[in-house]
Design a protein around this motif. Sequence first.
Motif, PDB file in Angstrom:
ATOM      1  N   LYS A  23       4.153 -14.298  13.120  1.00 51.86           N
ATOM      2  CA  LYS A  23       3.331 -13.178  13.103  1.00 51.86           C
ATOM      3  C   LYS A  23       3.635 -11.901  13.763  1.00 51.86           C
ATOM      4  O   LYS A  23       3.194 -10.672  13.257  1.00 51.86           O
ATOM      5  CB  LYS A  23       1.851 -13.369  13.872  1.00 51.86           C
ATOM      6  CG  LYS A  23       1.400 -14.536  13.132  1.00 51.86           C
ATOM      7  CD  LYS A  23      -0.130 -15.156  13.716  1.00 51.86           C
ATOM      8  CE  LYS A  23      -0.687 -16.274  12.992  1.00 51.86           C
ATOM      9  NZ  LYS A  23      -1.643 -16.993  13.980  1.00 51.86           N
ATOM     10  N   GLN A  26       7.436 -10.911  10.769  1.00 49.80           N
ATOM     11  CA  GLN A  26       7.502 -10.909   9.310  1.00 49.80           C
ATOM     12  C   GLN A  26       6.406  -9.443   8.783  1.00 49.80           C
ATOM     13  O   GLN A  26       5.389  -9.462   9.692  1.00 49.80           O
ATOM     14  CB  GLN A  26       6.728 -12.064   8.858  1.00 49.80           C
ATOM     15  CG  GLN A  26       7.967 -13.162   8.901  1.00 49.80           C
ATOM     16  CD  GLN A  26       7.560 -14.628   8.017  1.00 49.80           C
ATOM     17  OE1 GLN A  26       6.320 -14.550   7.324  1.00 49.80           O
ATOM     18  NE2 GLN A  26       8.243 -15.562   8.124  1.00 49.80           N
ATOM     19  N   LEU A  31       3.417 -11.957   4.997  1.00 50.99           N
ATOM     20  CA  LEU A  31       2.474 -13.179   6.012  1.00 50.99           C
ATOM     21  C   LEU A  31       1.388 -13.325   5.093  1.00 50.99           C
ATOM     22  O   LEU A  31       0.811 -14.536   5.112  1.00 50.99           O
ATOM     23  CB  LEU A  31       1.904 -12.347   7.202  1.00 50.99           C
ATOM     24  CG  LEU A  31       2.784 -12.686   8.299  1.00 50.99           C
ATOM     25  CD1 LEU A  31       2.281 -11.904   9.608  1.00 50.99           C
ATOM     26  CD2 LEU A  31       3.067 -14.022   8.766  1.00 50.99           C
TER      27      LEU A  31
END
Length: 123
Positions: A23, A26, A31
Amino acid sequence: MNVLLWVLQGLLAALFAMAGAMKTTQPIDRLAGTLPYAKDLAPGTVRLIGAVELAAALGLVLPAATGVAVVLTPLAAVGLAVVMALAGTFHVRRREYSAIGMNAVLLALAVVVAWGRFGPYSF
């Protein structure tokens, strides 16, 4: 029981370290492929959730392993339990029922670690 708590701490730390790293590093578009809610939240919120998960992962293991500020270990477990309760509520409101089972399992494991490390198996 101490060994079981260490195993649970390691498992929770590994899972939350991976989720938190994902989290925080990326791109949000990438995500959103695995975490559909990521596109509906502000990018800063997703990053904050990841940072909290990373901090909790470190807090589950490092204080207990080093013997420094060991009270942070059960506090990290309580923090993760709160995060999982909030995540479960979030997924219920979004009708993402498939995610709630994992939230419940992680919540239960975090509660067991908090109970054990605050209670009879503290450091």
